[in-house]
Design an enzyme around this catalytic site. Structure first.
Site, PDB file in Angstrom:
ATOM      1  N   HIS A 170      74.904  52.234  32.752  1.00  0.00           N
ATOM      2  CA  HIS A 170      75.863  52.251  33.859  1.00  0.00           C
ATOM      3  C   HIS A 170      76.716  53.518  33.787  1.00  0.00           C
ATOM      4  O   HIS A 170      76.869  54.242  34.772  1.00  0.00           O
ATOM      5  CB  HIS A 170      76.786  51.026  33.788  1.00  0.00           C
ATOM      6  CG  HIS A 170      76.240  49.794  34.426  1.00  0.00           C
ATOM      7  ND1 HIS A 170      75.159  49.122  33.926  1.00  0.00           N
ATOM      8  CD2 HIS A 170      76.644  49.095  35.528  1.00  0.00           C
ATOM      9  CE1 HIS A 170      74.908  48.061  34.683  1.00  0.00           C
ATOM     10  NE2 HIS A 170      75.784  48.032  35.662  1.00  0.00           N
TER      11      HIS A 170
ATOM     12  N   HIS B 189      79.505  46.263  26.670  1.00  0.00           N
ATOM     13  CA  HIS B 189      79.219  47.393  25.790  1.00  0.00           C
ATOM     14  C   HIS B 189      80.366  47.602  24.812  1.00  0.00           C
ATOM     15  O   HIS B 189      81.518  47.267  25.096  1.00  0.00           O
ATOM     16  CB  HIS B 189      79.018  48.681  26.591  1.00  0.00           C
ATOM     17  CG  HIS B 189      77.756  48.707  27.394  1.00  0.00           C
ATOM     18  ND1 HIS B 189      76.508  48.918  26.840  1.00  0.00           N
ATOM     19  CD2 HIS B 189      77.552  48.568  28.731  1.00  0.00           C
ATOM     20  CE1 HIS B 189      75.596  48.888  27.792  1.00  0.00           C
ATOM     21  NE2 HIS B 189      76.205  48.679  28.949  1.00  0.00           N
TER      22      HIS B 189
END
Length: 282
Positions: free
Chosen positions: A178, A230
């Protein structure tokens, strides 16, 4: 002969894109990430599972739409102002210069996006880093006895709510794709505006738009940490991958001309306020 060269250029471009896109598709659909172990006392893996704010589909659509629409608008405006590359012949038909220039720029942008995505996804599969919500999503049970200091490499997920796709996805934390894609789009967008767009109406408008693009990419990365998708280091490396690819692709693949050296309709010529000297008598 010129027509044949243009057709072959288009064919080769699509072949090259396929050579990057097919391995990317294979990674996404068929390659299993590395089975990485964990320490039972690793608190970075015990964050609660949360739904993500920004899906990869929404991010991809937003990035491509913003950059591609900007390229099309800028090239049309430049062509109307007489700054385009001129018309091209393709199979006996005239193609507007703005369309050909847009095709080249968009194709290179997509090529770079595929390359950075392949780099990120390949690292995900090779590293196999567990996401911060690993414990909450999987509820792992080690095979055999273990202590808090034991490095566990064999385990089973006791959670009944986890799906097979989630079992694969929870091992793909490093790096953040991302963040990589968002920063790639933002930096490419910033560089493109810096080279192609000049307007004397406002000194700061262009830079404000560039800042908004970078802040948007920055927010995407921060949201990945907030959503427990993350670790912060995953996002930092993702930002670096995207920024490096954007700079390399723009500089060495797109190879933009130095438009700042060309006269533009938006810039007024300097005014000479000095009076001419009187001619010297012979």
């Amino acid at each position: 002969m010129a027509v044949d060269r243009l057709i072959w250029k288009i064919i080769i471009d699509f072949i090259v894109l396929a050579c990057v896109g097919i391995p990317l598709l294979v990674l996404l659909l068929w390659i299993e990430p590395y089975e990485r172990g964990y320490f039972e006392d690793d608190m970075s893996l015990r964050l609660p599972f949360k739904p993500q704010q920004i899906s990869i589909g929404a991010l991809a659509i937003s990035g491509f739409v913003i950059v591609i629409s900007t390229i099309l608008i800028v090239e049309v405006v430049r062509d109307k102002q007489g700054k385009g590359i001129g018309e091209k012949f393709l199979s006996g038909s005239l193609i507007p210069g703005w369309l050909w220039e847009s095709y080249n720029t968009i194709g290179i942008f997509v090529f770079g996006a595929a390359c950075q995505q392949l780099t990120s996804d390949l690292a995900k599969a090779v590293i196999g880093r567990l996401r911060p919500h690993f414990y909450d999503l999987c509820n792992p049970s080690p095979t055999g006895g273990s202590t808090s200091s034991t490095y566990i490499t064999s385990y089973t997920c006791l959670s009944t709510a986890i799906t097979e796709s989630q079992k694969k996805d929870m091992k793909m934390s490093f790096p953040s794709s991302h963040s990589s894609f968002a920063m790639y789009c933002a930096i490419f967008f910033v560089l493109y505006l810096q080279v192609k767009c000049k307007w004397r109406g406002s000194k700061l408008l262009r830079h404000a738009v560039q800042f908004a693009a970078v802040i948007g990419a920055w927010y995407v990365g921060l949201s990945r940490v907030v959503d427990h998708m993350h670790h912060w280091s995953d996002v930092a490396v993702g930002f670096a991958i995207g920024a490096v690819y954007a700079c390399l692709v723009f500089k060495f693949v797109l190879k933009p001309k130095n438009y700042s050296a060309l006269p533009t309709q938006w810039e007024e010529p300097p005014v000479n306020n000095t009076l001419p000297r009187a001619a010297l008598a012979r």
